[in-house]
Design a protein around this motif. Sequence first.
Motif, PDB file in Angstrom:
ATOM      1  N   ASP A  46       0.848  -1.190   0.000  1.00 52.05           N
ATOM      2  CA  ASP A  46       0.000   0.000   0.000  1.00 52.05           C
ATOM      3  C   ASP A  46       0.888   1.245   0.000  1.00 52.05           C
ATOM      4  N   THR A  93      -2.936   3.692  10.718  1.00 51.69           N
ATOM      5  CA  THR A  93      -3.329   2.958  11.930  1.00 51.69           C
ATOM      6  C   THR A  93      -3.185   1.447  11.734  1.00 51.69           C
ATOM      7  N   THR A 151      -6.413  -0.935   7.502  1.00 51.07           N
ATOM      8  CA  THR A 151      -6.591  -1.485   6.150  1.00 51.07           C
ATOM      9  C   THR A 151      -5.862  -2.824   6.026  1.00 51.07           C
TER      10      THR A 151
HETATM   11  C1  R5P Z   1      -6.154   4.641   1.761  1.00 53.73           C
HETATM   12  O1  R5P Z   1      -6.754   4.876   0.723  1.00 53.73           O
HETATM   13  C2  R5P Z   1      -4.665   4.537   1.820  1.00 53.73           C
HETATM   14  O2  R5P Z   1      -4.127   4.119   0.614  1.00 53.73           O
HETATM   15  C3  R5P Z   1      -4.253   3.591   2.916  1.00 53.73           C
HETATM   16  O3  R5P Z   1      -4.784   2.303   2.626  1.00 53.73           O
HETATM   17  C4  R5P Z   1      -4.781   4.036   4.250  1.00 53.73           C
HETATM   18  O4  R5P Z   1      -4.646   5.431   4.400  1.00 53.73           O
HETATM   19  C5  R5P Z   1      -4.046   3.329   5.354  1.00 53.73           C
HETATM   20  O5  R5P Z   1      -4.552   3.773   6.576  1.00 53.73           O
HETATM   21  P1  R5P Z   1      -4.744   2.789   7.779  1.00 53.73           P
HETATM   22  O6  R5P Z   1      -3.431   2.100   7.996  1.00 53.73           O
HETATM   23  O7  R5P Z   1      -5.130   3.678   8.926  1.00 53.73           O
HETATM   24  O8  R5P Z   1      -5.829   1.821   7.408  1.00 53.73           O
END
Ligand code: R5P
Length: 291
Positions: A214, A219, A222
Amino acid sequence: MIVLASHGSSRLATALAEELDAELAAVEEDRFPDGEWITRVPPDLEGTAIVVHTTPAPQDENLIKLLITLDAARENGADEVVAVVPYVAYSRQDRRFEPGDPVSFRAVARAISANADAFVTVDLHEPSTLEFFEVPSENVTAAEEMGRFIAEELGEEDPVIVGPDEGARELAKTVAEVFDAEWDHLEKERISGDEVVIEPKEIDVEGRTVVLVDDMIDTGGTMVEAAKALKELGAERLYAACTHALLTRNADARLRAAGFEDIFATDTVPNPYTVVSAARPVAEAIRELVG
Ligand code: R5P
């Protein structure tokens, strides 16, 4: 050409200075009694100054330090100032989500553009938002560097490279293409009012090593959700890779608890999982912008 390294960016700045065969200097920073920041650069600059300044939390402090450092570079003799902001804060606030909202990232982009002659970033959350910048700008990817690392580290396991959502599709593809690995992204399908299925669009992951890729891990939510789905589908080993390892709220502990064996990240923000540098693609972009 001189590379000016801010506190949070010394690792990338050092690698970048080597790539560019440029001088390297540290940006000093201090605070006034009321909390305001001051940053200082060498007072006798000339030619091109590359200010390397990333902006993870505390974002607002980092943004103001970035802006005043760009100003310091110009005030102290630089003919041209390039802002290298490998991770740009507010990049996810890239549109008006609710009536009354700002487009926060556009405001950040305008402030950087007002203080720099050119801008370079790495794996911008939404690449089309580069158009918010009003100076020549480049968004480079560290995905090829990550692909080479994964090939070396896990190549023998023939891993599948998977983006946890459609937004990560291109990143997963670029990582995978480096070593001809299979790649896919996860899709969420609502099968009834309260039932959602998350699964790869095409590839069967049963018994496979999966590397989830990603742009950022914030956090960890995802990645954790994706891991649950992949484990249910029989994936054997899981790894998480990202460009920007923000890792807020003990995200790395949550990832380990969800079954990830390791996290691979770049040097765009300080983090304990850096295995590759974004210096090479950033240096290429600077050569193109500056000539
Ligand atoms: C979302 O569209 C981004 O690409 C990331 O998947 C997201 O911001 C990750 O955030 P977190 O780790 O809080 O899920």
